[in-house]
Write an enzyme that holds these catalytic residues in place. Structure first.
Site, PDB file in Angstrom:
ATOM      1  N   SER A 190       0.839  -1.190   0.000  1.00 19.71           N
ATOM      2  CA  SER A 190       0.000   0.000   0.000  1.00 19.71           C
ATOM      3  C   SER A 190       0.882   1.250   0.000  1.00 19.71           C
ATOM      4  O   SER A 190       1.685   1.429  -0.908  1.00 19.71           O
ATOM      5  CB  SER A 190      -0.979  -0.051   1.170  1.00 19.71           C
ATOM      6  N   HIS A 242      -3.981  -1.238  -4.985  1.00 12.98           N
ATOM      7  CA  HIS A 242      -5.436  -1.276  -4.770  1.00 12.98           C
ATOM      8  C   HIS A 242      -6.239  -0.932  -6.022  1.00 12.98           C
ATOM      9  O   HIS A 242      -7.381  -0.499  -5.922  1.00 12.98           O
ATOM     10  CB  HIS A 242      -5.870  -0.331  -3.642  1.00 12.98           C
TER      11      HIS A 242
END
Length: 163
Positions: free
Chosen positions: A66, A107
């Site tokens: 992330s 993502h």
């Protein structure tokens, strides 16, 4: 099960010396998620950005997920539609660690970033070498070799969905 010993360090509360010592005594560097701008702010405040680059240039393995993957990019401004820059009021410029020459976008099309990640792709793909990956993918970099890999279980599940 892998025989790894994990040492956690919260960069926002650690001293520069504690960061340096932790980086020295561990074989791998893993940086997880959170707000990309806040993470970069805290790394820069402690000088940990420079310490990380030094360790990686000396051969230490870096793993980022992330926000930890986004900061490997040359600049982090491109994720401002996914993360809130206001969470890092002391961050005055958006340079990343520049560990790679491309811009990693995690993502991609995954909840809750489906719309915002697509917006980033629409806006930045024509301008930068953007590499969007889903939560089931990973980008590996070893020297000049860059690979995008998908979780084999997800590949199998996706192929069943196509039938």
């Amino acid at each position: 099960k892998l025989g790894l010993i994990i040492e956690e360090l919260e960069v926002s509360t650690a001293t520069t010396e504690e960061v340096a010592q932790a980086l020295e005594r561990n074989d791998y560097i893993f940086i997880s998620g959170g707000n990309t701008f806040y993470l970069m702010q805290e790394l820069k405040k402690k000088g940990a950005d420079k310490l990380l680059i030094e360790q990686i240039n000396n051969g230490k393995l870096y793993i980022g997920t992330s926000a930890g993957s986004v900061i490997a990019s040359p600049n982090i401004e491109f994720v401002s539609d996914m993360d809130e820059p206001k969470k890092a009021p002391e961050l005055t410029e958006y340079s990343g660690l520049h560990l790679v020459d491309f811009y990693l976008l995690p993502h991609y099309l995954n909840f809750p970033f489906k719309e915002s990640s697509q917006k980033v792709v629409n806006e930045y793909s024509p301008k930068i070498d953007l590499r969007p990956i889903s939560n089931n993918q990973v980008i590996t970099v070893l020297g000049n070799e860059i690979k995008t890999l998908e979780n084999p279980n997800e590949q199998q599940r996706n192929s069943f969905n196509d039938v």
